[in-house]
Design a protein around this motif. Structure first.
Motif, PDB file in Angstrom:
ATOM      1  N   GLY A 195      37.767  34.483  37.251  1.00  0.00           N
ATOM      2  CA  GLY A 195      36.646  35.413  37.230  1.00  0.00           C
ATOM      3  C   GLY A 195      36.861  36.623  38.107  1.00  0.00           C
ATOM      4  O   GLY A 195      35.920  37.309  38.475  1.00  0.00           O
ATOM      5  N   GLN A 196      38.101  36.927  38.450  1.00  0.00           N
ATOM      6  CA  GLN A 196      38.371  38.067  39.313  1.00  0.00           C
ATOM      7  C   GLN A 196      38.345  39.350  38.505  1.00  0.00           C
ATOM      8  O   GLN A 196      38.789  39.395  37.367  1.00  0.00           O
ATOM      9  CB  GLN A 196      39.730  37.910  39.993  1.00  0.00           C
ATOM     10  N   THR A 197      37.843  40.389  39.117  1.00  0.00           N
ATOM     11  CA  THR A 197      37.812  41.686  38.464  1.00  0.00           C
ATOM     12  C   THR A 197      38.779  42.666  39.104  1.00  0.00           C
ATOM     13  O   THR A 197      38.832  43.813  38.704  1.00  0.00           O
ATOM     14  CB  THR A 197      36.399  42.275  38.520  1.00  0.00           C
ATOM     15  N   ALA A 198      39.507  42.237  40.104  1.00  0.00           N
ATOM     16  CA  ALA A 198      40.498  43.099  40.740  1.00  0.00           C
ATOM     17  C   ALA A 198      41.663  42.244  41.201  1.00  0.00           C
ATOM     18  O   ALA A 198      41.543  41.036  41.352  1.00  0.00           O
ATOM     19  CB  ALA A 198      39.884  43.829  41.931  1.00  0.00           C
ATOM     20  N   GLN A 199      42.767  42.889  41.437  1.00  0.00           N
ATOM     21  CA  GLN A 199      43.933  42.155  41.907  1.00  0.00           C
ATOM     22  C   GLN A 199      43.832  41.954  43.415  1.00  0.00           C
ATOM     23  O   GLN A 199      43.330  42.807  44.133  1.00  0.00           O
ATOM     24  CB  GLN A 199      45.206  42.912  41.570  1.00  0.00           C
ATOM     25  N   GLU A 200      44.315  40.833  43.866  1.00  0.00           N
ATOM     26  CA  GLU A 200      44.291  40.531  45.291  1.00  0.00           C
ATOM     27  C   GLU A 200      45.579  41.016  45.937  1.00  0.00           C
ATOM     28  O   GLU A 200      46.628  41.043  45.291  1.00  0.00           O
ATOM     29  CB  GLU A 200      44.148  39.028  45.501  1.00  0.00           C
ATOM     30  N   PRO A 201      45.531  41.386  47.225  1.00  0.00           N
ATOM     31  CA  PRO A 201      46.768  41.777  47.896  1.00  0.00           C
ATOM     32  C   PRO A 201      47.691  40.574  48.034  1.00  0.00           C
ATOM     33  O   PRO A 201      47.233  39.428  48.009  1.00  0.00           O
ATOM     34  CB  PRO A 201      46.296  42.273  49.264  1.00  0.00           C
ATOM     35  N   PRO A 202      48.966  40.811  48.194  1.00  0.00           N
ATOM     36  CA  PRO A 202      49.908  39.692  48.351  1.00  0.00           C
ATOM     37  C   PRO A 202      49.579  38.863  49.588  1.00  0.00           C
ATOM     38  O   PRO A 202      49.054  39.379  50.581  1.00  0.00           O
ATOM     39  CB  PRO A 202      51.264  40.379  48.524  1.00  0.00           C
ATOM     40  N   VAL A 203      49.887  37.589  49.525  1.00  0.00           N
ATOM     41  CA  VAL A 203      49.625  36.677  50.637  1.00  0.00           C
ATOM     42  C   VAL A 203      50.441  37.135  51.847  1.00  0.00           C
ATOM     43  O   VAL A 203      51.623  37.436  51.743  1.00  0.00           O
ATOM     44  CB  VAL A 203      49.991  35.235  50.239  1.00  0.00           C
ATOM     45  N   GLY A 204      49.809  37.184  53.005  1.00  0.00           N
ATOM     46  CA  GLY A 204      50.492  37.562  54.233  1.00  0.00           C
ATOM     47  C   GLY A 204      50.538  39.055  54.486  1.00  0.00           C
ATOM     48  O   GLY A 204      51.081  39.485  55.501  1.00  0.00           O
ATOM     49  N   TYR A 239      43.112  55.707  31.181  1.00  0.00           N
ATOM     50  CA  TYR A 239      42.430  54.416  31.179  1.00  0.00           C
ATOM     51  C   TYR A 239      40.946  54.627  31.420  1.00  0.00           C
ATOM     52  O   TYR A 239      40.548  55.463  32.219  1.00  0.00           O
ATOM     53  CB  TYR A 239      42.993  53.506  32.283  1.00  0.00           C
ATOM     54  N   GLU A 240      40.146  53.833  30.766  1.00  0.00           N
ATOM     55  CA  GLU A 240      38.713  53.849  31.014  1.00  0.00           C
ATOM     56  C   GLU A 240      38.430  53.031  32.274  1.00  0.00           C
ATOM     57  O   GLU A 240      39.121  52.058  32.563  1.00  0.00           O
ATOM     58  CB  GLU A 240      37.957  53.253  29.826  1.00  0.00           C
ATOM     59  N   THR A 241      37.401  53.402  32.991  1.00  0.00           N
ATOM     60  CA  THR A 241      37.122  52.782  34.279  1.00  0.00           C
ATOM     61  C   THR A 241      36.880  51.280  34.174  1.00  0.00           C
ATOM     62  O   THR A 241      37.468  50.498  34.891  1.00  0.00           O
ATOM     63  CB  THR A 241      35.918  53.464  34.931  1.00  0.00           C
ATOM     64  N   TYR A 242      36.012  50.849  33.312  1.00  0.00           N
ATOM     65  CA  TYR A 242      35.665  49.433  33.232  1.00  0.00           C
ATOM     66  C   TYR A 242      36.167  48.782  31.939  1.00  0.00           C
ATOM     67  O   TYR A 242      35.589  47.824  31.463  1.00  0.00           O
ATOM     68  CB  TYR A 242      34.150  49.259  33.355  1.00  0.00           C
ATOM     69  N   ALA A 243      37.251  49.299  31.401  1.00  0.00           N
ATOM     70  CA  ALA A 243      37.795  48.752  30.166  1.00  0.00           C
ATOM     71  C   ALA A 243      38.635  47.512  30.453  1.00  0.00           C
ATOM     72  O   ALA A 243      39.025  47.247  31.592  1.00  0.00           O
ATOM     73  CB  ALA A 243      38.653  49.806  29.473  1.00  0.00           C
ATOM     74  N   GLU A 244      38.892  46.734  29.403  1.00  0.00           N
ATOM     75  CA  GLU A 244      39.767  45.570  29.534  1.00  0.00           C
ATOM     76  C   GLU A 244      41.162  46.030  29.920  1.00  0.00           C
ATOM     77  O   GLU A 244      41.611  47.101  29.509  1.00  0.00           O
ATOM     78  CB  GLU A 244      39.830  44.818  28.203  1.00  0.00           C
ATOM     79  N   SER A 245      41.849  45.212  30.707  1.00  0.00           N
ATOM     80  CA  SER A 245      43.185  45.567  31.166  1.00  0.00           C
ATOM     81  C   SER A 245      44.092  44.359  31.055  1.00  0.00           C
ATOM     82  O   SER A 245      43.655  43.220  31.251  1.00  0.00           O
ATOM     83  CB  SER A 245      43.131  46.043  32.616  1.00  0.00           C
ATOM     84  N   GLU A 246      45.342  44.607  30.781  1.00  0.00           N
ATOM     85  CA  GLU A 246      46.331  43.537  30.710  1.00  0.00           C
ATOM     86  C   GLU A 246      46.636  42.967  32.102  1.00  0.00           C
ATOM     87  O   GLU A 246      47.194  41.893  32.228  1.00  0.00           O
ATOM     88  CB  GLU A 246      47.625  44.050  30.069  1.00  0.00           C
ATOM     89  N   ALA A 247      46.278  43.688  33.152  1.00  0.00           N
ATOM     90  CA  ALA A 247      46.582  43.248  34.512  1.00  0.00           C
ATOM     91  C   ALA A 247      45.783  42.022  34.913  1.00  0.00           C
ATOM     92  O   ALA A 247      46.159  41.309  35.841  1.00  0.00           O
ATOM     93  CB  ALA A 247      46.308  44.379  35.503  1.00  0.00           C
TER      94      ALA A 247
END
Length: 187
Positions: free
Chosen positions: A57-66, A40-48
């Motif tokens: 507008g998030q660029t990263a996934q957030e941890p689960p609530v709690g 994977y490229e560092t700043y490439a588009e991702s399905e995630a």
């Protein structure tokens, strides 16, 4: 005749099994993604990040609530005046006894994080106060401090003092609290 047939069958089976073997490339890969991973490229588009995350507008996934980060210890007093008063009245150190090595560590941490403003002796005359960068840093002799109030202020900060919870673990904050109370007793 039957033994000759068994020998021929065994020889044929051995030849068929070993004839497909190639030591330079394995025949079958149990987990092909481990052998040939996708780069994977560092700043490439991702399905995630499709759907709601991309709309926010998030660029990263957030941890689960709690979820709680590893090693984090929950502090039950809120960051308010009521929480401060409650901690001042009820909170006591969980450290039963502090060894000489831990006391020296508390003094060292005080010198790193606190002495620049509060002074080496806790009189409120640190280097930044002498150079008039901060004014009104209290002396420990002027205030009725307890273990709980000192720990609460180190954890959340108070007035122009910021929180030191990110720099010091809970155990280290208790060591600094113990050292602050030693300084107060000397003033």
């Amino acid at each position: 005749m039957k033994s000759l047939f068994k020998i021929a069958l065994l020889f044929g089976l051995a030849v068929s099994v070993t004839s497909c073997f190639n030591s330079k490339s394995p025949n079958y890969q149990f987990f092909p993604n481990m052998y040939e991973s996708v780069g994977y490229e560092t700043y490439a588009e991702s399905e995630a990040f499709n759907g709601e995350n991309q709309l926010k507008g998030q660029t990263a996934q957030e941890p689960p609530v709690g979820s709680v980060k590893r090693g984090f210890e929950i502090y039950d007093y809120e960051n308010s005046t009521a929480g401060y008063e409650l901690a001042k009245a009820n909170l006591v150190s969980p450290l039963d006894s502090i060894s000489d090595k831990e006391a020296a560590k508390g003094k060292e941490l005080y010198g790193i994080y606190c002495a620049i403003c509060h002074g080496d002796s806790g009189n409120g005359k640190g280097k930044l106060v002498e150079r008039e960068k901060f004014l009104g840093v209290p002396s420990y002799a002027d205030r009725p401090v307890t273990q709980g109030s000192v720990f609460h202020v180190i954890t959340y900060g108070l007035n122009s003092m910021g929180s030191h919870a990110n720099q010091l673990s809970q155990h280290e904050r208790w060591l600094v609290t113990d050292y602050v109370l030693q300084l107060k007793s000397k003033l």
